[in-house]
Design an enzyme around this catalytic site. Structure first.
Site, mmCIF file in Angstrom:
data_model
loop_
_atom_site.group_PDB
_atom_site.id
_atom_site.type_symbol
_atom_site.label_atom_id
_atom_site.label_comp_id
_atom_site.label_asym_id
_atom_site.label_seq_id
_atom_site.Cartn_x
_atom_site.Cartn_y
_atom_site.Cartn_z
ATOM 1 N N GLU A 99 -25.326 62.316 45.499
ATOM 2 C CA GLU A 99 -25.000 60.957 45.056
ATOM 3 C C GLU A 99 -24.969 60.883 43.529
ATOM 4 O O GLU A 99 -24.069 60.293 42.933
ATOM 5 C CB GLU A 99 -26.021 59.972 45.619
ATOM 6 C CG GLU A 99 -25.832 58.540 45.154
ATOM 7 C CD GLU A 99 -27.128 57.898 44.699
ATOM 8 O OE1 GLU A 99 -27.165 57.389 43.563
ATOM 9 O OE2 GLU A 99 -28.106 57.908 45.482
ATOM 10 N N GLU A 174 -28.875 67.317 37.551
ATOM 11 C CA GLU A 174 -29.200 66.211 38.451
ATOM 12 C C GLU A 174 -30.180 66.611 39.550
ATOM 13 O O GLU A 174 -30.943 65.763 40.016
ATOM 14 C CB GLU A 174 -27.914 65.660 39.088
ATOM 15 C CG GLU A 174 -26.921 65.115 38.092
ATOM 16 C CD GLU A 174 -27.477 63.983 37.256
ATOM 17 O OE1 GLU A 174 -28.226 63.135 37.796
ATOM 18 O OE2 GLU A 174 -27.173 63.938 36.045
#
Length: 550
Positions: A99, A174
């Site tokens: 995401e 991330e």
């Protein structure tokens, strides 16, 4: 035009005017095109949703099988969302990391953080992405037509053509990576999601949510932590990360939602031409499994960290958790909200008051989770003690038994119905666009049955039936059948433990130290170089050309 008396220049002028007129006619004709005229989509169902004053249309993209749902109305706050079923098979947090990562640049918008650039320049009314236990959604909203189109374009390109295949540093930034400033430095673990989840699991509520679903659904995707368990996240490899995208981020596994006042045909045509038509239909195994009922109530005991200055007494969470139904059951979907209100939320609610009167916990609350495949109902005693567990369970079941036999206060049931129906009809969601909240509610059924996006937004008739049933023994029967006689439940306790955080930190430090010991000089140098390369990547500004694409 070709008459003998017409001069050459006038011919050209007339010809150009003719072309211009034809082009305008074409544009007008194109603008008047309806969803039914589109050849790339098949309409599966359409109906007027009177409660929302909207026209609802369910479609399928013929080439890819992408699911599409439209709610057309006069709301200028337009909403677009593309979502994917993303059931996790472990607790590495790959849905959550994905995401974050797809919003770190794409083929058409190659900036490192399009999300930040959109926040700077867009006049959106909502811009975010969310990871759930079984789905990941990318919703945007705007009242401005041009801005809305731009947001759609950036998000579609992000999810379908992300830069994650070109740049491994996105995954490392991330998700997680080993970090060493120099060969003499200790190895540490870093990463946006890794640090985010460490923070989430430092709070008892975060731990409680994780283990509640783990206890109730041990054989399904819900037993795993879609956000990522900090101790498991470093097990995720870059290749497994990419394979997750290859498998789930495909139009054949997508759910596309459009809401508001817009030319729906134009938007669908754009989605087809710019994105969907470039893919072929594939079979994606993303079905959400159903947990078989338990033969007996399950029990689990977990711990959460506290500091040396915090007391262990009156600091335990006692929870009583019951799987109460199917999210596709439109009556129970609302009925347990009403029960939640009547049992624990209303002034003088009997179940809450009974637990407070016995001194089992200083704060009693309940909640009903209906946003997953099998809904569950939870009763929590906060600031309690572990030795009161048996008394906690006994008090709940004794009170539920009494209510099922003697009846629930009808005034409390009516008040609950009034509260939830008024909120439903008023559609006041604070700062959140109404279309966004309707879209998330649509997914509560649509995600599990392709043919049922309507059932929870068409709730007017359901409330009417429940009002009639409130005057019968319907709610008492629900207590007896779904809560007392139902063995699919779990008793979960969450107790404080001093030194737990320090113990976990020590174990991680020792593990990383042993890892460094196992590395040769070349491997150590490689980690150091990757650390500096990632830092350089993060600090290098985007080019003007890249920024201009947003």
């Amino acid at each position: 035009i070709y008459g003998k008396t017409v001069k050459k220049e006038e011919k050209k002028m007339r010809f150009n005017r003719c072309l211009y007129a034809l082009w305008n006619r074409f544009r007008e004709r194109k603008g008047s095109m309806t969803v039914k005229d589109l050849k790339s989509y098949q309409i599966l169902n359409e109906k007027h949703v009177k409660e929302l004053n909207s026209e609802g249309i369910l479609l399928e993209h013929k080439k890819t099988g992408a699911r599409v749902f439209l709610l057309s109305n006069d709301d200028e706050n337009k909403v677009f969302c593309i979502g994917f079923r993303t059931p996790p098979s472990d607790s590495t947090g790959v849905p959550h990391i994905m995401e974050h990562s797809v919003l770190c640049g794409s083929a058409k918008f190659p900036v490192k953080d399009p999300f930040v650039e959109l926040v700077k320049g867009s006049i959106n009314t909502f811009l975010n992405a969310m990871t759930y236990p079984d789905k990941t959604v990318y919703p945007v909203a705007s009242c401005n037509d041009k801005d809305f189109q731009n947001l759609m374009d950036v998000y579609m390109d992000a999810v379908l053509h992300p830069n994650i295949y070109k740049e491994e540093k996105i995954f490392r930034q991330e998700g997680w990576h080993y970090e060493m400033e120099s060969a003499d430095s200790p190895i540490t673990v870093n990463g946006v999601v890794y640090n985010e989840m460490k923070g989430a699991f430092s709070s008892p509520e975060g731990v409680l949510d994780r283990y509640t679903q783990n206890t109730l659904y041990p054989d399904t995707c819900y037993t795993h932590e879609s956000g990522g368990a900090p101790e498991v996240i470093p097990e995720l490899t870059y290749e497994d990360f990419l394979n997750f995208h290859r498998k789930f981020y495909h139009p054949s596994n997508s759910f596309i939602y459009l809401y508001g006042n817009m030319d729906m045909a134009e938007k669908l045509e754009y989605l087809d031409e710019a994105y969907l038509s470039h893919f072929d239909r594939i079979t994606v195994d993303s079905e959400i499994g159903v947990q078989a009922p338990f033969e007996a109530c399950a029990e689990a005991g977990k711990f959460y960290p506290i500091t040396e200055s915090e007391p262990e007494e009156d600091n335990t969470y006692l929870t009583y958790n019951i799987v109460v139904g199917d999210s596709l059951d439109r009556e129970r979907y609302i009925a347990f909200q009403i029960l939640d209100y009547a049992l624990c939320s209303a002034p003088g609610a009997p179940l809450k008051q009974a637990l407070l009167d016995k001194g089992i916990g200083k704060d009693i609350y309940s909640y009903y989770e209906s946003g997953i495949r099998q809904s569950y109902f939870t009763i929590v005693a906060k600031n309690a003690n572990l030795d009161r567990k048996a008394e906690f369970v006994e008090c709940i079941e004794e009170n539920l038994r009494s209510l099922s036999q003697k009846g629930i206060d009808k005034k409390a049931l009516r008040a609950g119905l009034n509260f939830y129906e008024f909120r439903y009809r008023e559609a006041d969601f604070g700062s959140y666009p109404a279309g966004l909240m309707y879209g998330l509610q649509v997914l509560d059924s649509w995600l599990y049955d392709d043919a049922k996006p309507f059932i929870h937004i068409e709730a007017g008739e359901t409330y009417k039936k429940l009002r009639e049933k409130a005057e019968t023994s319907y709610f008492e029967d629900l207590i007896r059948e779904c809560m007392l006689e139902n063995t699919h439940k779990g008793i979960l306790t969450l107790a404080p433990r001093k030194g737990l955080a320090e113990e976990r930190d020590r174990i991680l430090t020792e593990k990383l130290a042993a890892l460094k010991e196992s590395f040769g000089s070349e491997q150590i140098q490689e980690v150091v170089e990757e650390t500096h390369a990632l830092l350089e990547y993060q600090e290098t500004p985007d080019s003007k050309e890249a920024l201009a694409t947003i």
